[in-house]
Enzyme design. Structure first.
Site, mmCIF file in Angstrom:
data_model
loop_
_atom_site.group_PDB
_atom_site.id
_atom_site.type_symbol
_atom_site.label_atom_id
_atom_site.label_comp_id
_atom_site.label_asym_id
_atom_site.label_seq_id
_atom_site.Cartn_x
_atom_site.Cartn_y
_atom_site.Cartn_z
ATOM 1 N N TYR A 11 -65.028 -33.287 -34.417
ATOM 2 C CA TYR A 11 -64.936 -34.449 -35.302
ATOM 3 C C TYR A 11 -63.845 -35.404 -34.830
ATOM 4 O O TYR A 11 -63.057 -35.080 -33.925
ATOM 5 C CB TYR A 11 -64.683 -34.007 -36.741
ATOM 6 C CG TYR A 11 -63.256 -33.575 -37.025
ATOM 7 C CD1 TYR A 11 -62.757 -32.367 -36.554
ATOM 8 C CD2 TYR A 11 -62.386 -34.385 -37.760
ATOM 9 C CE1 TYR A 11 -61.447 -31.970 -36.820
ATOM 10 C CE2 TYR A 11 -61.083 -34.003 -38.029
ATOM 11 C CZ TYR A 11 -60.620 -32.801 -37.558
ATOM 12 O OH TYR A 11 -59.323 -32.423 -37.804
ATOM 13 N N LYS A 70 -60.749 -30.809 -30.860
ATOM 14 C CA LYS A 70 -60.751 -31.231 -32.271
ATOM 15 C C LYS A 70 -61.996 -30.648 -32.938
ATOM 16 O O LYS A 70 -63.003 -31.326 -33.172
ATOM 17 C CB LYS A 70 -60.699 -32.765 -32.377
ATOM 18 C CG LYS A 70 -60.164 -33.229 -33.732
ATOM 19 C CD LYS A 70 -59.710 -34.664 -33.655
ATOM 20 C CE LYS A 70 -59.406 -35.268 -35.010
ATOM 21 N NZ LYS A 70 -58.400 -34.589 -35.798
ATOM 22 N N GLU A 121 -47.111 -28.048 -33.646
ATOM 23 C CA GLU A 121 -47.490 -29.330 -34.271
ATOM 24 C C GLU A 121 -47.681 -29.111 -35.766
ATOM 25 O O GLU A 121 -47.645 -27.977 -36.249
ATOM 26 C CB GLU A 121 -48.765 -29.875 -33.629
ATOM 27 C CG GLU A 121 -49.968 -28.979 -33.818
ATOM 28 C CD GLU A 121 -51.261 -29.527 -33.229
ATOM 29 O OE1 GLU A 121 -51.350 -30.727 -32.945
ATOM 30 O OE2 GLU A 121 -52.204 -28.734 -33.087
ATOM 31 N N LEU A 152 -53.146 -30.558 -30.382
ATOM 32 C CA LEU A 152 -54.097 -31.645 -30.193
ATOM 33 C C LEU A 152 -53.350 -32.831 -29.601
ATOM 34 O O LEU A 152 -52.265 -33.177 -30.079
ATOM 35 C CB LEU A 152 -54.697 -32.046 -31.555
ATOM 36 C CG LEU A 152 -55.770 -33.121 -31.444
ATOM 37 C CD1 LEU A 152 -57.065 -32.528 -30.905
ATOM 38 C CD2 LEU A 152 -56.027 -33.771 -32.798
HETATM 39 N N1 PMP Z 1 -52.683 -32.351 -34.623
HETATM 40 C C1 PMP Z 1 -53.611 -31.929 -35.502
HETATM 41 C C2 PMP Z 1 -53.811 -30.460 -35.702
HETATM 42 C C3 PMP Z 1 -54.380 -32.857 -36.231
HETATM 43 O O1 PMP Z 1 -55.323 -32.448 -37.100
HETATM 44 C C4 PMP Z 1 -54.125 -34.238 -36.045
HETATM 45 C C5 PMP Z 1 -54.882 -35.253 -36.863
HETATM 46 N N2 PMP Z 1 -56.150 -35.441 -36.370
HETATM 47 C C6 PMP Z 1 -53.148 -34.630 -35.115
HETATM 48 C C7 PMP Z 1 -52.455 -33.656 -34.426
HETATM 49 C C8 PMP Z 1 -52.880 -36.088 -34.861
HETATM 50 O O2 PMP Z 1 -53.929 -36.642 -34.124
HETATM 51 P P1 PMP Z 1 -54.290 -38.193 -34.245
HETATM 52 O O3 PMP Z 1 -53.046 -38.947 -33.996
HETATM 53 O O4 PMP Z 1 -55.312 -38.404 -33.184
HETATM 54 O O5 PMP Z 1 -54.828 -38.400 -35.621
#
Ligand code: PMP
Length: 280
Positions: free
Chosen positions: A29, A143, A175, A199
């Site tokens: 997603y 993701k 994270e 991620l």
């Molecule tokens: N880490 C995780 C586990 C997340 O779910 C997200 C949010 N999607 C992020 C980091 C931040 O990613 P982004 O800046 O692409 O939203």
């Protein structure tokens, strides 16, 4: 909403209980932020979606450009001004069996918009967090729809009246449950390197650009829980949270409970990019 390549009314949607997303979380997603009707960093999100798809051996049956146009049309159709687009692609509908279904099984793409105001109070005052052991699998770079580890971590934070859970594997901070984490010490920004443990946030990539612009050196090296507590400033980033200062971790108050000067500068640099988008 969007189902495969068709825009249809939400009430007319029917999805199968045999969808592998529902049965196994077998899919991927993205969430794309929309400011004043324009998608922010859509190309980067779409690139990451295709990368996630590749990593789980799922073939999205559209080109990136076609998907981009479909999402554009969805935002227009829903007259969304401020909010986000959610999209997911599953491996499709097939009788329940762990192994992949036949090649004839078509992936199922859905996308919809959600209107939301920007979390300006969090940006201004910062948020509290707790440490939670990172119990997720070893491919956090994908993701994936499998979010159980993240869900349990966020729920723990919620029950502790905190905004986010800062996850750690052993002593190492990885994270947030739905965000990337940064610490600033003596004028240097530290954040976990992009590997299988986190991620690679699209907002993280924007943050690193902002640091370059404001002349803040970046070290992509993991830090420990103990080091996190001793940082001058800590903040998190994500598509929906943008740049959110962290003013508390467990019982430790960071920077006297005030968002720090570098965090403010990064927020400003980020804001300029949002303004540039909405001026186009
Ligand atoms: N880490 C995780 C586990 C997340 O779910 C997200 C949010 N999607 C992020 C980091 C931040 O990613 P982004 O800046 O692409 O939203």
């Amino acid at each position: 909403m969007l189902i495969n390549n068709r825009l249809i009314d939400k009430d007319e949607v029917s999805l199968s209980i045999n969808d592998r997303g529902y049965q196994f979380g077998d899919g991927i997603y993205e969430v794309i932020k929309v400011y004043e009707g324009s998608m922010f960093t859509a190309t980067e999100h779409i690139d990451r979606l295709y990368r996630s798809a590749d990593e789980i051996r799922l073939v999205i049956p559209y080109t990136k450009d076609v998907l981009h146009k479909m999402l554009y049309d969805l935002v227009e159709d829903n007259k969304l001004t401020s909010g986000h687009v959610y999209l997911q692609v599953t491996r499709g509908v097939a009788p329940r069996n762990h192994a992949f279904p036949t090649e004839l099984t078509e992936p199922v793409l859905i996308a919809y918009t959600q209107s939301a105001d920007r979390p300006v109070n969090n940006h201004r005052f910062g948020v509290s967090t707790i440490f939670v052991e990172d119990i997720r699998w070893l491919r956090c770079d994908i993701k994936s729809l499998n979010l159980l580890g993240n869900v349990l971590a966020k729920q723990q934070a919620h029950e502790a009246h905190c905004y986010e859970a800062i996850q750690h594997r052993g002593e190492i901070v990885t994270e947030g449950s739905s965000s990337n984490i940064y610490g600033i010490k003596d004028g240097v920004l530290y954040t976990h390197p992009t590997n299988n443990y986190i991620l690679n946030g699209i907002t993280r990539q924007v943050v690193l650009k902002c640091c370059q612009e404001i002349g803040l050196p970046v070290v992509e090296e993991a830090f420990t829980k103990e080091q996190a507590l001793q940082m001058d400033e800590v903040f998190l980033s994500s598509t929906t949270s943008e740049i959110t200062p962290i003013i508390k971790i467990n019982d430790t108050v960071i920077h006297s409970g005030e968002p720090g000067i570098y965090t403010r500068k990064i927020q400003q640099a980020f804001e300029e990019k949002v303004q540039q988008l909405t001026m186009l």
